[in-house]
Design an enzyme around this catalytic site. Structure first.
Site, short mmCIF file in Angstrom:
data_model
loop_
_atom_site.label_atom_id
_atom_site.label_comp_id
_atom_site.label_asym_id
_atom_site.label_seq_id
_atom_site.Cartn_x
_atom_site.Cartn_y
_atom_site.Cartn_z
N CYS A 161 0.81 -1.22 0.00
CA CYS A 161 0.00 0.00 0.00
C CYS A 161 0.84 1.27 0.00
O CYS A 161 0.29 2.38 -0.06
CB CYS A 161 -0.94 0.00 1.20
N HIS A 300 -2.49 7.97 6.30
CA HIS A 300 -2.80 6.67 5.70
C HIS A 300 -4.23 6.28 6.09
O HIS A 300 -5.00 5.84 5.25
CB HIS A 300 -1.79 5.63 6.17
N GLU A 311 -0.63 4.95 13.73
CA GLU A 311 -0.29 6.12 12.93
C GLU A 311 -0.39 7.39 13.77
O GLU A 311 0.44 8.29 13.65
CB GLU A 311 -1.20 6.22 11.70
N LYS A 332 -9.33 8.30 2.63
CA LYS A 332 -9.82 6.93 2.50
C LYS A 332 -11.23 6.79 3.08
O LYS A 332 -11.92 5.80 2.78
CB LYS A 332 -8.88 5.94 3.18
N HIS A 337 -9.76 2.16 0.50
CA HIS A 337 -8.31 1.96 0.41
C HIS A 337 -7.97 1.47 -0.99
O HIS A 337 -8.24 0.33 -1.36
CB HIS A 337 -7.87 0.94 1.46
N PHE A 396 1.66 -3.33 4.04
CA PHE A 396 1.98 -4.67 4.55
C PHE A 396 3.49 -4.93 4.35
O PHE A 396 4.08 -4.53 3.35
CB PHE A 396 1.19 -5.73 3.79
#
Length: 411
Positions: A161, A300, A311, A332, A337, A396
């Site tokens: 991502c 994010h 985060e 998002k 996402h 990831f």
């Protein structure tokens, strides 16, 4: 040191198939989440996705080309074409000084599924000869280069991502250090299919609610997973003097980039936020400036329990008390996402904030998590004097990436 600016932008997103319509939706707080229509999701744990609507590949390629191009690459081609038209760069750059860095977290997974079914049901002799070039994750970048005659550096990035943000950052570095004068950079993804949705659902990453308005709710106490999205976001990065010489439009300057790795877990972020906090600090160190009240952060903000909490910790560790005085939002909450395309799309949002002086909201944030106690611009957009904008991506594998943009003042 060569300076790098953004002179063109293009996107395909769940809330619009170009920058103007996407930006209007983000400012209005309209999300693009709804029931899955790409396949029968009856047997899935998940019934919602943020699909691109009304995309017409014939606007960008012949039907014969579309048939041998995976959807993720079609999105990349469309976004790049928009960015090129916006920048007016065509015929204004040496082909060997013109590159393409368009990343994808997964690549042509829908093609892989389709041709696997052909193998199992009809045998290896019926596999499409276009299977491999349609499936591989570099092909979006390659096809964009072919279409625009970009013969310089071509470096598709695959960091889950974080792919789009890493692609933009690495393109920035290539121009700074003289490897190119202009690069098309960003990300593309098209993974709304039974295999990807089922896979993400089975690692408990996806939201399973049936309510589109409560599905992607970053930083809210009720968040329980992300909504899978798709699309592409592509920028034209250009060396400043090269852009000025042709009177190109300039949306902002790229002034900092950093990437780190948690080196901790395949999917989970490191609980102490060490790696992502280091990435944020290093981005500002690369820029040579401190964070101040005129900063906007496009987080994010995936709407997963771990990501949003960690985060938040990372921003506070990196910025100290200043973290409480900057505006942060997660687009998002509206786009879902977009995986490898997220960084490209969110860089566009950050740049639009610099020009518009208005911050898109984090919608659905009605019951804030006490662990997420920063200013996330809940509910509605907000006017603000934003001079710098940071776009953050966390992927990831522990991939952390950030790109910092600055508003261009009159010089």
């Amino acid at each position: 040191m060569r300076r790098v600016v953004v002179t063109g932008m293009g996107c395909v997103s769940p809330v619009g198939n170009d920058v103007a319509s996407t930006w209007d939706a983000l400012l209005a707080g309209r999300h693009g989440i709804g029931p899955i229509t790409r396949f029968d999701a009856t047997d899935q744990k998940v019934e919602l996705a943020a699909e691109v609507k009304g995309f017409d590949p014939s606007l960008y390629m012949e039907a014969s080309d579309a048939r041998k191009t995976d959807l993720y690459a079609q999105y990349a081609i469309a976004a790049a074409a928009q960015a090129m038209e916006d920048s007016r760069l065509a015929d204004s750059v040496d082909p060997y000084r013109f590159g393409v860095y368009i990343g994808s977290g997964i690549g042509g997974i829908s093609t892989s599924i389709r041709e696997t079914e052909v193998l199992l049901n009809r045998g290896p002799g019926r596999i499409s000869p276009f299977f491999v070039p349609m499936m591989i994750a570099n092909m979006g970048s390659a096809l964009v280069a072919i279409r625009h005659g970009a013969k310089g550096p071509n470096l598709p990035v695959v960091t889950a991502c974080s792919s789009g943000t890493n692609a933009i950052g690495e393109a920035y570095r290539a121009i700074v250090y003289g490897a190119a004068d202009a690069i098309l950079a960003g990300g593309a993804e098209a993974s709304i299919n039974p295999l990807a949705v089922g896979g993400f659902a089975n690692i408990m990453a996806l939201n399973t609610t049936a309510d589109p308005d409560r599905a992607s709710i970053p930083f809210d106490k009720g968040r329980s997973g992300f909504v899978i999205g798709e699309g592409a976001g592509v920028l034209v990065l250009e060396e400043l003097e090269h852009a000025q010489a042709r009177s190109a439009p300039i949306y902002g300057e790229v002034i900092g980039y950093a990437n780190t790795c948690d080196a901790f877990h395949m999917t989970a972020p490191k609980p102490d936020a060490e790696g992502s906090a280091a990435m944020i600090r290093l981005t500002f160190e690369d820029a040579g400036i401190p964070a101040d009240e005129n900063l906007y952060i496009n987080a994010h903000g995936t709407s997963t329990p771990l990501n949003d909490k960690i985060e938040t910790m990372a921003i506070k560790q990196a910025l100290g008390d200043m973290a409480y005085r900057v505006a942060i939002s997660s687009t998002k909450s509206m786009t879902g996402h977009m995986l490898g395309a997220a960084g490209g799309m969110e860089a566009i949002a950050a740049l639009k904030v610099l020009g518009a002086g208005r911050i898109p909201p984090t919608i659905g944030l009605t019951d804030p998590d006490p662990d997420c106690d920063l200013d996330y611009v809940p509910g509605v957009s907000r006017e603000a004097d934003v001079r710098t904008a940071l776009s953050i991506s966390l992927g990831f594998g522990g991939h952390n990436a950030g790109v910092l943009f600055r508003r261009m003042e009159q010089e």
